[in-house]
Design an enzyme around this catalytic site. Sequence first.
Site, mmCIF file in Angstrom:
data_model
loop_
_atom_site.group_PDB
_atom_site.id
_atom_site.type_symbol
_atom_site.label_atom_id
_atom_site.label_comp_id
_atom_site.label_asym_id
_atom_site.label_seq_id
_atom_site.Cartn_x
_atom_site.Cartn_y
_atom_site.Cartn_z
ATOM 1 N N ARG A 269 11.434 15.419 -21.038
ATOM 2 C CA ARG A 269 11.609 14.734 -19.755
ATOM 3 C C ARG A 269 12.797 13.777 -19.894
ATOM 4 N NH1 ARG A 269 6.664 10.990 -17.760
ATOM 5 N NH2 ARG A 269 7.649 9.605 -19.277
ATOM 6 N N TYR B 162 14.547 3.114 -14.710
ATOM 7 C CA TYR B 162 13.386 2.221 -14.602
ATOM 8 C C TYR B 162 13.546 1.034 -15.562
ATOM 9 C CZ TYR B 162 8.674 0.548 -15.662
ATOM 10 O OH TYR B 162 7.575 -0.242 -15.909
ATOM 11 N N THR C 198 8.690 -4.140 -19.252
ATOM 12 C CA THR C 198 8.284 -2.892 -19.899
ATOM 13 C C THR C 198 9.003 -2.664 -21.222
ATOM 14 O OG1 THR C 198 8.524 -0.486 -19.693
ATOM 15 C CG2 THR C 198 9.983 -1.802 -18.351
ATOM 16 N N ASP D 2 13.164 9.820 -21.834
ATOM 17 C CA ASP D 2 12.060 9.483 -22.740
ATOM 18 C C ASP D 2 12.565 9.149 -24.147
ATOM 19 O OD1 ASP D 2 9.667 9.560 -21.390
ATOM 20 O OD2 ASP D 2 9.265 11.675 -21.792
ATOM 21 N N ARG E 65 3.747 6.724 -28.416
ATOM 22 C CA ARG E 65 3.654 5.526 -27.581
ATOM 23 C C ARG E 65 2.537 4.623 -28.096
ATOM 24 N NH1 ARG E 65 7.731 7.303 -26.317
ATOM 25 N NH2 ARG E 65 8.568 7.917 -24.291
ATOM 26 N N PHE F 134 3.386 -7.793 -9.880
ATOM 27 C CA PHE F 134 3.254 -6.442 -10.435
ATOM 28 C C PHE F 134 4.022 -5.417 -9.602
ATOM 29 C CE2 PHE F 134 -0.743 -8.374 -11.929
ATOM 30 C CZ PHE F 134 -0.743 -7.980 -13.254
ATOM 31 N N GLY G 258 -0.172 1.432 -3.798
ATOM 32 C CA GLY G 258 -1.521 0.894 -4.037
ATOM 33 C C GLY G 258 -2.549 1.474 -3.083
ATOM 34 N N PHE H 95 5.800 17.198 -22.674
ATOM 35 C CA PHE H 95 7.243 17.172 -22.437
ATOM 36 C C PHE H 95 8.005 16.947 -23.737
ATOM 37 C CE2 PHE H 95 5.684 15.452 -18.182
ATOM 38 C CZ PHE H 95 5.621 16.722 -17.629
ATOM 39 N N LEU I 183 0.819 -1.231 0.000
ATOM 40 C CA LEU I 183 0.000 0.000 0.000
ATOM 41 C C LEU I 183 0.846 1.271 0.000
ATOM 42 C CD1 LEU I 183 -3.055 -0.961 2.289
ATOM 43 C CD2 LEU I 183 -2.807 -1.192 -0.193
HETATM 44 N N1 UDP Z 1 3.864 13.137 -21.032
HETATM 45 C C1 UDP Z 1 3.577 14.479 -21.246
HETATM 46 N N2 UDP Z 1 2.892 15.168 -20.270
HETATM 47 C C2 UDP Z 1 2.477 14.583 -19.104
HETATM 48 C C3 UDP Z 1 2.767 13.217 -18.901
HETATM 49 C C4 UDP Z 1 3.470 12.525 -19.880
HETATM 50 O O1 UDP Z 1 3.924 15.042 -22.280
HETATM 51 O O2 UDP Z 1 1.865 15.265 -18.258
HETATM 52 C C5 UDP Z 1 4.534 12.383 -22.076
HETATM 53 C C6 UDP Z 1 5.804 11.656 -21.617
HETATM 54 O O3 UDP Z 1 6.920 12.503 -21.700
HETATM 55 C C7 UDP Z 1 5.839 10.476 -22.590
HETATM 56 C C8 UDP Z 1 4.362 10.179 -22.869
HETATM 57 O O4 UDP Z 1 3.650 11.364 -22.513
HETATM 58 O O5 UDP Z 1 6.442 10.868 -23.802
HETATM 59 C C9 UDP Z 1 3.820 9.029 -22.043
HETATM 60 O O6 UDP Z 1 4.219 9.247 -20.706
HETATM 61 P P1 UDP Z 1 3.669 8.422 -19.472
HETATM 62 O O7 UDP Z 1 4.319 8.995 -18.243
HETATM 63 O O8 UDP Z 1 2.177 8.375 -19.508
HETATM 64 O O9 UDP Z 1 4.167 6.918 -19.737
HETATM 65 P P2 UDP Z 1 5.655 6.336 -20.013
HETATM 66 O O10 UDP Z 1 5.803 6.312 -21.524
HETATM 67 O O11 UDP Z 1 6.647 7.213 -19.334
HETATM 68 O O12 UDP Z 1 5.606 4.979 -19.410
#
Ligand code: UDP
Length: 325
Positions: free
Chosen positions: A276, A141, A117, A279, A219, A73, A36, A206, A33
Amino acid sequence: MNVLITGGAGYIGSVCAENFLNAGHKVTVYDSLVEGHRAAVDPRAHFIQGDCLDRTLLPRTLRERDIQVVIHFAAFALVGESMRLPGKYFLNNTVGTQAVLDACVEAEVKKFIVSSTCATYGVPEGELLVESSPQKPVNAYGESKLLVERMLPWYHKVYGLEYVCFRYFNAAGASSLFGEAHRVETHLIPNVLKVALGQCEGCEVFGGDYPTPDGTCVRDYVHVEDLARAHLLALPPGKCGFFNLGNGSGYSVLEIIRACEQVSGKTIPFAIKPRRPGDPPRLVARADKAALELGWQPEIPDVAKIVATAWDWHRSHPFGYGGVG
Ligand code: UDP
């Protein structure tokens, strides 16, 4: 079967527990938790609050509940955070999984199903990622999960512990009961829907200068119920290995914002911000192996429908689990 789900109070774990209970399995949810929510634990499941790193409670629970299958998970999964706090990821994700594997061996569990992932791939060389694509993570990660992947064949070889390891692309959407709610939300779709709900004035994008058609990251968004169903297909003895779970279509951040606008009927203002760290520009799956070997086919591949299920859930749970648990 008697199934223990670590992280069963989290986003994907809660939907997976619901699907396993619906299929007639006996489910024990094991969750600290920390991330979660108690309210995300299906009331039909037996709940134990515990940490994966607890090398006494976990093996004892596996024996006492006569567990045959562990679905693991419990993990931290924020790319951005992993680039600030890598140790948190290596301890909880990598060492934590090693503790779960040891507990499985000790309690003679027959099958281990674990979440990995697309972040283990890093920056792809081609359009679509297959399981044999090079794995060169560009964030901590992804590396913490790649190290998990590297342990699995050794536990299989040495102890006969059968594993199915799923490389999720971007989990999205909700079941009617359980959805995506983090105490600090960083994921794209929930953040954008917060604007549609009137809880924020705008969202942040981002990076607008990636080598993608509109300059924002692409994505592969896959419905959380489709992910959950894959775990049921992994149960039969003999199913073993690494599998991508994605739809094979990529959507940019701006396309997701537009899909959220369409489903909610609201205008969603956004601002382009710096990239970010960690990414990759584009992550899109080929999931033929899961189709061929497990018979997995996504039932909700359409991104508009995926976003619609997320919108339904966020509208009915505007404050997530409402601070419960
Ligand atoms: N992203 C964004 N604004 C946000 C959250 C995420 O532009 O407020 C972008 C992030 O940089 C990535 C994509 O959306 O390119 C998906 O991000 P998310 O964190 O949902 O999943 P991840 O791909 O990191 O697992």
